[in-house]
Design an enzyme around this catalytic site. Structure first.
Site, PDB file in Angstrom:
ATOM      1  N   CYS A   1      39.400  37.613  44.059  1.00  0.00           N
ATOM      2  CA  CYS A   1      38.712  38.460  45.040  1.00  0.00           C
ATOM      3  C   CYS A   1      37.363  38.932  44.504  1.00  0.00           C
ATOM      4  O   CYS A   1      37.022  38.712  43.351  1.00  0.00           O
ATOM      5  CB  CYS A   1      39.571  39.672  45.385  1.00  0.00           C
ATOM      6  SG  CYS A   1      41.038  39.273  46.358  1.00  0.00           S
TER       7      CYS A   1
ATOM      8  N   HIS B   1      37.127  44.055  48.099  1.00  0.00           N
ATOM      9  CA  HIS B   1      37.903  45.293  48.083  1.00  0.00           C
ATOM     10  C   HIS B   1      37.471  46.205  46.947  1.00  0.00           C
ATOM     11  O   HIS B   1      36.838  45.771  45.981  1.00  0.00           O
ATOM     12  CB  HIS B   1      39.410  44.999  47.990  1.00  0.00           C
ATOM     13  CG  HIS B   1      39.854  44.357  46.713  1.00  0.00           C
ATOM     14  ND1 HIS B   1      40.088  45.065  45.561  1.00  0.00           N
ATOM     15  CD2 HIS B   1      40.130  43.061  46.419  1.00  0.00           C
ATOM     16  CE1 HIS B   1      40.489  44.237  44.602  1.00  0.00           C
ATOM     17  NE2 HIS B   1      40.515  43.005  45.099  1.00  0.00           N
TER      18      HIS B   1
END
Length: 161
Positions: free
Chosen positions: A136, A120
């Site tokens: 992440c 992301h």
């Protein structure tokens, strides 16, 4: 050109995209501050073979803020970041990963999808090339938008230490 494979190197803090065996893109990333690991609650980036389970954020503005995979209507700015310093900014686009290796990164307490592991965008104030995330794979927003446009659901993602 659509990607058919993505390789993420934790040691190099780099993402490389491939189409038909050729490198077509390369980006600096920021993976987990806690290093490599698959366990739920570890704050680590999981290794091994994954695939893109879902693409989230098509049509949203660059810098769009997501909470729980839903756009909030906000667009990231330094002022917004200063107002909410506790937020882990998930911005622009989300490529949600699903582990492909039962017992290693799929199922039980090692399931990448249930851990909500994404590729992301992140705030412009966050450095790339250094591990700082909560698990992440973070990218620059403009680069995340580029990668998202080239990455289909089902694309293979290999994450190596």
């Amino acid at each position: 050109m659509q990607l058919d494979r993505i390789h993420i190197s934790l040691s190099d803090q780099q993402l490389v995209g491939y189409a038909e065996g050729q490198v077509v893109c390369r980006y600096a990333v920021s993976t987990a501050l806690n290093g490599a690991g698959e366990a739920e609650g570890s704050g680590c980036t999981p290794r091994g073979r994954h695939r893109i389970r879902a693409r989230i954020g098509e049509g949203q503005p660059c810098g769009a803020v997501f909470i729980g995979r839903r756009p909030t209507g906000e667009v990231w700015s330094p002022e917004l970041a200063a107002t909410f310093p506790q937020r882990d900014w998930i911005l622009s686009r989300i490529l949600w990963l699903c582990g492909e290796e039962p017992g290693f990164n799929r199922g039980g307490d090692v399931d990448s999808q249930r851990r909500y592991i994404y590729i992301h965008g992140t705030g412009d104030d966050q450095p790339m090339g250094r591990p700082l995330s909560h698990g992440c794979v973070r990218m620059r927003n403009t680069e995340m938008v580029e990668l998202f446009a080239r990455t289909p659901v089902g694309c293979i993602v290999q994450i190596d230490a």
